[in-house]
Design an enzyme around this catalytic site. Structure first.
Site, PDB file in Angstrom:
ATOM      1  N   ASP A   1       0.749  -1.252  -0.616  1.00 48.81           N
ATOM      2  CA  ASP A   1       0.037  -0.066  -0.548  1.00 48.81           C
ATOM      3  C   ASP A   1       0.889   1.137   0.307  1.00 48.81           C
ATOM      4  OD1 ASP A   1      -2.397  -1.618   0.275  1.00 48.81           O
ATOM      5  OD2 ASP A   1      -2.010  -1.611   2.374  1.00 48.81           O
ATOM      6  N   GLU A   2       1.854   1.366  -0.401  1.00 51.47           N
ATOM      7  CA  GLU A   2       3.049   2.565  -0.770  1.00 51.47           C
ATOM      8  C   GLU A   2       2.496   3.486  -1.169  1.00 51.47           C
ATOM      9  OE1 GLU A   2       3.924  -0.585  -1.022  1.00 51.47           O
ATOM     10  OE2 GLU A   2       4.905  -1.053   0.420  1.00 51.47           O
ATOM     11  N   GLY A   3       1.360   3.165  -2.434  1.00 50.87           N
ATOM     12  CA  GLY A   3       1.024   3.993  -3.827  1.00 50.87           C
ATOM     13  C   GLY A   3       1.504   3.217  -5.344  1.00 50.87           C
ATOM     14  N   LYS A   4       1.457   1.821  -5.071  1.00 49.78           N
ATOM     15  CA  LYS A   4       2.744   1.581  -6.362  1.00 49.78           C
ATOM     16  C   LYS A   4       1.474   2.101  -7.969  1.00 49.78           C
ATOM     17  CE  LYS A   4       2.655  -2.641  -4.332  1.00 49.78           C
ATOM     18  NZ  LYS A   4       2.287  -2.388  -3.103  1.00 49.78           N
ATOM     19  N   GLY A   5       0.055   1.323  -7.058  1.00 51.21           N
ATOM     20  CA  GLY A   5      -0.688   1.426  -8.362  1.00 51.21           C
ATOM     21  C   GLY A   5      -0.990   3.456  -9.295  1.00 51.21           C
TER      22      GLY A   5
ATOM     23  N   GLY B   1      -4.702  -4.459  -3.617  1.00 48.04           N
ATOM     24  CA  GLY B   1      -5.511  -3.472  -4.298  1.00 48.04           C
ATOM     25  C   GLY B   1      -4.481  -2.185  -4.422  1.00 48.04           C
ATOM     26  N   HIS B   2      -4.539  -2.045  -5.613  1.00 48.66           N
ATOM     27  CA  HIS B   2      -4.130  -0.553  -6.012  1.00 48.66           C
ATOM     28  C   HIS B   2      -5.303   0.613  -6.656  1.00 48.66           C
ATOM     29  CE1 HIS B   2      -0.604  -3.393  -7.234  1.00 48.66           C
ATOM     30  NE2 HIS B   2       0.022  -3.473  -6.011  1.00 48.66           N
TER      31      HIS B   2
ATOM     32  N   THR C   1      -5.849 -11.677   3.680  1.00 52.49           N
ATOM     33  CA  THR C   1      -6.740 -11.017   3.326  1.00 52.49           C
ATOM     34  C   THR C   1      -7.903 -11.622   3.098  1.00 52.49           C
ATOM     35  OG1 THR C   1      -5.654 -11.325   1.055  1.00 52.49           O
ATOM     36  CG2 THR C   1      -5.270  -9.925   1.854  1.00 52.49           C
TER      37      THR C   1
ATOM     38  N   ARG D   1       3.126 -29.296  -5.782  1.00 48.80           N
ATOM     39  CA  ARG D   1       2.927 -29.873  -7.219  1.00 48.80           C
ATOM     40  C   ARG D   1       0.950 -30.528  -7.103  1.00 48.80           C
ATOM     41  NH1 ARG D   1       8.477 -32.441  -6.937  1.00 48.80           N
ATOM     42  NH2 ARG D   1       8.071 -32.644  -5.052  1.00 48.80           N
TER      43      ARG D   1
ATOM     44  N   GLN E   1       1.760  -6.145  -3.255  1.00 54.50           N
ATOM     45  CA  GLN E   1       2.278  -5.884  -1.842  1.00 54.50           C
ATOM     46  C   GLN E   1       3.441  -5.520  -1.653  1.00 54.50           C
ATOM     47  OE1 GLN E   1       1.289  -9.376  -3.199  1.00 54.50           O
ATOM     48  NE2 GLN E   1      -0.536  -8.802  -2.598  1.00 54.50           N
TER      49      GLN E   1
ATOM     50  N   ARG F   1      -5.422   0.031   8.557  1.00 55.13           N
ATOM     51  CA  ARG F   1      -4.268   0.145   8.089  1.00 55.13           C
ATOM     52  C   ARG F   1      -3.295   0.514   9.869  1.00 55.13           C
ATOM     53  NH1 ARG F   1      -3.795   2.491   2.188  1.00 55.13           N
ATOM     54  NH2 ARG F   1      -4.132   0.683   1.284  1.00 55.13           N
TER      55      ARG F   1
ATOM     56  N   LEU G   1       3.087  12.597   1.548  1.00 50.52           N
ATOM     57  CA  LEU G   1       4.308  13.468   1.872  1.00 50.52           C
ATOM     58  C   LEU G   1       3.278  14.710   1.855  1.00 50.52           C
ATOM     59  CD1 LEU G   1       7.056  15.073   1.697  1.00 50.52           C
ATOM     60  CD2 LEU G   1       6.306  16.424   0.191  1.00 50.52           C
TER      61      LEU G   1
HETATM   62  P1  GDP Z   1      -0.747  -0.045  -3.777  1.00 45.95           P
HETATM   63  O1  GDP Z   1      -1.554  -1.014  -3.067  1.00 45.95           O
HETATM   64  O2  GDP Z   1       0.429   0.560  -3.073  1.00 45.95           O
HETATM   65  O3  GDP Z   1      -1.036   0.909  -4.813  1.00 45.95           O
HETATM   66  O4  GDP Z   1      -1.344   1.446  -2.403  1.00 45.95           O
HETATM   67  P2  GDP Z   1      -2.551   1.311  -2.191  1.00 45.95           P
HETATM   68  O5  GDP Z   1      -3.666   1.971  -4.056  1.00 45.95           O
HETATM   69  O6  GDP Z   1      -3.590   0.247  -1.803  1.00 45.95           O
HETATM   70  O7  GDP Z   1      -2.490   3.209  -1.046  1.00 45.95           O
HETATM   71  C1  GDP Z   1      -2.129   4.296  -1.025  1.00 45.95           C
HETATM   72  C2  GDP Z   1      -3.686   4.753  -0.908  1.00 45.95           C
HETATM   73  O8  GDP Z   1      -2.738   6.291  -0.848  1.00 45.95           O
HETATM   74  C3  GDP Z   1      -4.477   5.274  -2.550  1.00 45.95           C
HETATM   75  O9  GDP Z   1      -5.580   5.074  -1.693  1.00 45.95           O
HETATM   76  C4  GDP Z   1      -4.221   6.424  -3.048  1.00 45.95           C
HETATM   77  O10 GDP Z   1      -4.826   6.764  -4.001  1.00 45.95           O
HETATM   78  C5  GDP Z   1      -2.892   6.640  -2.221  1.00 45.95           C
HETATM   79  N1  GDP Z   1      -2.659   7.792  -2.706  1.00 45.95           N
HETATM   80  C6  GDP Z   1      -1.203   7.241  -3.571  1.00 45.95           C
HETATM   81  N2  GDP Z   1      -0.460   8.640  -3.516  1.00 45.95           N
HETATM   82  C7  GDP Z   1      -0.605   9.386  -2.389  1.00 45.95           C
HETATM   83  C8  GDP Z   1       0.003  10.423  -2.392  1.00 45.95           C
HETATM   84  O11 GDP Z   1       1.323  11.385  -2.436  1.00 45.95           O
HETATM   85  N3  GDP Z   1      -0.354  11.603  -1.504  1.00 45.95           N
HETATM   86  C9  GDP Z   1      -2.055  10.911  -0.216  1.00 45.95           C
HETATM   87  N4  GDP Z   1      -2.919  11.873  -0.356  1.00 45.95           N
HETATM   88  N5  GDP Z   1      -2.052   9.944  -1.140  1.00 45.95           N
HETATM   89  C10 GDP Z   1      -1.723   9.440  -1.693  1.00 45.95           C
HETATM   90  P1  IMO Z   2      -0.946  -3.948  -2.164  1.00 44.67           P
HETATM   91  O1  IMO Z   2      -0.931  -4.707  -3.474  1.00 44.67           O
HETATM   92  C1  IMO Z   2      -1.002  -4.762   2.458  1.00 44.67           C
HETATM   93  C2  IMO Z   2      -1.336  -8.440   4.131  1.00 44.67           C
HETATM   94  C3  IMO Z   2      -2.080  -9.153   4.684  1.00 44.67           C
HETATM   95  C4  IMO Z   2      -1.182 -10.090   6.018  1.00 44.67           C
HETATM   96  C5  IMO Z   2      -0.317 -10.544   5.048  1.00 44.67           C
HETATM   97  C6  IMO Z   2      -0.305 -12.035   4.414  1.00 44.67           C
HETATM   98  O2  IMO Z   2      -2.235  -3.686  -2.179  1.00 44.67           O
HETATM   99  O3  IMO Z   2       0.329  -3.462  -1.792  1.00 44.67           O
HETATM  100  P2  IMO Z   2      -2.376 -13.156   2.907  1.00 44.67           P
HETATM  101  O4  IMO Z   2      -3.811 -12.222   1.939  1.00 44.67           O
HETATM  102  O5  IMO Z   2      -1.577 -12.322   1.011  1.00 44.67           O
HETATM  103  O6  IMO Z   2      -2.404 -13.809   2.547  1.00 44.67           O
HETATM  104  O7  IMO Z   2      -2.629 -12.106   3.217  1.00 44.67           O
HETATM  105  O8  IMO Z   2       0.120  -9.592   3.708  1.00 44.67           O
HETATM  106  N1  IMO Z   2      -0.902  -8.566   2.408  1.00 44.67           N
HETATM  107  C7  IMO Z   2      -1.058  -6.449   1.499  1.00 44.67           C
HETATM  108  N2  IMO Z   2      -0.691  -5.590   2.935  1.00 44.67           N
HETATM  109  N3  IMO Z   2      -1.037  -4.568   0.346  1.00 44.67           N
HETATM  110  C8  IMO Z   2      -1.136  -5.533   0.098  1.00 44.67           C
HETATM  111  O9  IMO Z   2      -1.256  -5.509  -1.195  1.00 44.67           O
HETATM  112  C9  IMO Z   2      -1.211  -6.802   0.625  1.00 44.67           C
HETATM  113  N4  IMO Z   2      -1.831  -7.820   0.347  1.00 44.67           N
HETATM  114  C10 IMO Z   2      -1.497  -8.725   1.465  1.00 44.67           C
HETATM  115  O10 IMO Z   2      -2.648  -8.442   4.940  1.00 44.67           O
HETATM  116  O11 IMO Z   2      -0.882  -9.107   6.391  1.00 44.67           O
HETATM  117 MG    MG Z   3      -3.032  -1.826  -1.579  1.00 45.22          MG
END
Ligand code: GDP
Ligand code: IMO
Ligand code: MG
Length: 428
Positions: A14-18, A41-42, A130, A144, A225, A306, A333
């Site tokens: 959830d770093e904001g990869k999407g 979830g991106h 999840t 396998r 992830q 989170r 930021l």
């Molecule tokens: P991902 O799994 O790495 O793609 O990240 P997620 O989408 O799960 O979570 C990131 C969340 O932060 C999402 O709700 C994005 O819309 C939001 N987001 C991404 N970049 C930024 C940013 O620079 N600032 C803010 N406020 N939100 C951001």
């Molecule tokens: P994105 O791509 C954050 C976490 C779950 C749990 C662990 C194992 O959006 O960054 P799993 O269902 O994969 O067996 O769960 O990994 N987890 C994530 N946490 N972002 C994700 O994906 C995650 N995908 C799995 O919360 O701790």
């Molecule tokens: Mg995510």
């Protein structure tokens, strides 16, 4: 010239990869997912409209991009169909723009049931998955006994494999978890229905990626992830079941190491994690609440709140090495804009008083360390509209420069809001 890149989460997801992949993909031809599944979830926000992608690569919003789900990804066909429908409802044409590998393993409903039952059984030792069946399906792959998309082409082989798998799961579900028996026929019929849909989009992605290379087209490999959830390198056992760091690109898509020019890490300006496991810099109380509210830190797949903490340079130093990152993207930021002060963990103190800047990523070990912080004064200014690094408040620049210094790596992209264009590009 090879400009292919991998975008990889450097924390616990959830770093904001999407958002970063969506932004960068306008200048690329393909985006490839190579591991994970519906657990991802991106989120992409375009003109105030939000879409969350789970299996489909984050290049889908740009019509110039073709999206490939490679062999390392595990697919729940029903979820994939719903997701594609959702994308179409968003006004996006998906025709001939999404392909899956014939070698992807299939997630069935009994995988998700098993995942949830096991979590329940584990009580306070639960991983906090999840519940999407990801662990069980990767377990089947390694043992396998898994079933791939290609097996659907051969109905006799498929039915034999499915019978065996259901027998296996029924043993555990009924005897161990006291759950009802799974009916073979029900699963078989649904799988046959899904087969029609999967057939239309499944290809040999190895050949496709080779063709792309020969045509000198450009590719982003999109990680799901984060590296601290990597099955080998993360905070085991509180991890996911795939290789989320750079190694996963190669096994998960069948390309050689030289297919990629750069490995790029994505970090949040602080840190979050969903589910259980060690989190040395975890915050509680008022500051956590402030970051939670401004950062909207609610899981995009499960809707769980989170956990939140300060940036942890000790863990990140290790992650930078594992992934051989060329540079970092720093996201969210703007979430720190109103804070009085901001901290970065620069080393840990161990029980014996020893200071460490590099540590093994080991759960028992991380549960005992005491983080030591460097504190920065907050900049108390809105950064969300700034497009040029030099126009950022001095204190924000100091914070960013310091992160570069302690991690010994440049930060070239800075995200300052959820919207596609809330971004500062320093250089690439
Ligand atoms: P991902 O799994 O790495 O793609 O990240 P997620 O989408 O799960 O979570 C990131 C969340 O932060 C999402 O709700 C994005 O819309 C939001 N987001 C991404 N970049 C930024 C940013 O620079 N600032 C803010 N406020 N939100 C951001
Ligand atoms: P994105 O791509 C954050 C976490 C779950 C749990 C662990 C194992 O959006 O960054 P799993 O269902 O994969 O067996 O769960 O990994 N987890 C994530 N946490 N972002 C994700 O994906 C995650 N995908 C799995 O919360 O701790
Ligand atoms: Mg995510």
């Amino acid at each position: 010239m090879n400009k292919n890149i991998a975008i990889i989460g450097a924390q616990w997801g959830d770093e904001g990869k999407g958002k970063i992949v969506d932004f960068l993909s306008k200048k690329f031809d393909y985006v490839v997912r190579y591991q994970g599944g519906g657990n991802a979830g991106h989120t992409i926000v375009k003109k105030n409209k939000k879409i969350v992608l789970h299996l489909v690569p984050s290049g889908i919003l740009h019509t110039n991009v073709t999206n490939i789900i490679a062999n390392g990804v595990v697919i729940n066909p029903k979820n994939l169909q719903e997701e594609i429908q959702n994308i179409q409802n968003f006004g996006i044409n998906t025709k001939n723009r999404i392909y899956i590998s014939e070698n992807c393993f299939l997630v069935f409903s009994f995988h998700t049931i098993f995942d949830k039952m096991r979590e329940k059984f584990l009580k306070n030792k639960a991983i906090g998955t999840t519940g999407m069946g990801i662990g069980p399906v990767y377990e089947d792959k390694i043992a396998r006994r898994g079933i791939r998309v290609s097996d659907l082409k051969y109905s006799k082989i498929f039915s034999e494999k499915l019978k065996f798998l259901i027998e296996y799961y029924n043993f555990y579900l009924t005897k161990f978890f006291n759950y009802r028996k799974i009916e073979y026929l029900e699963i078989f019929k649904e799988a046959m229905k899904n087969a029609e849909f999967l057939k239309k989009i499944s290809i040999d992605t190895i050949d496709k990626l080779d063709e792309i290379k020969r045509q000198k087209k450009s590719v982003i490999f999109e990680g799901a992830q984060g590296s601290l959830l990597d099955i080998d390198h993360g905070t085991y056992p509180y991890v996911t079941s795939s290789n989320t760091s750079i190694g996963g690109v190669f096994s998960g898509s069948g390309v050689g190491f030289n297919y990629i020019k750069k490995s790029i890490g994505v970090i949040k300006s602080y840190c979050t994690r969903v589910g259980s496991g060690p989190f040395p810099t975890e915050l509680f109380g008022k500051i956590k609440k402030e970051i939670f509210t401004k950062g909207q830190e609610i899981g995009s797949t499960t809707g769980r709140i989170r956990r939140i903490g300060w940036l942890d340079a000790v863990l990140l130093r290790k992650v930078v090495k594992i992934n051989a990152f060329s540079y970092l993207c720093l996201t969210k930021l703007d979430v720190l804009d109103n804070l009085e002060e901001i901290k970065v963990c620069i080393y840990y103190i161990l029980k014996n008083g020893e200071k460490v800047r590099f540590t093994p990523i080991c759960t028992q070990f991380l549960e005992e360390v005491k983080p030591v912080y460097r504190t920065f004064p907050g900049w108390k200014k809105n950064t969300s509209k700034i497009k040029d690094f030099f126009l950022l408040p001095e204190k924000a620049k100091n914070y960013i420069n310091y992160i570069e210094e302690v991690l010994d790596i440049p930060i070239k992209i800075i995200s300052t809001g959820p919207e596609r264009n809330s971004i500062i590009i320093r250089e690439m």
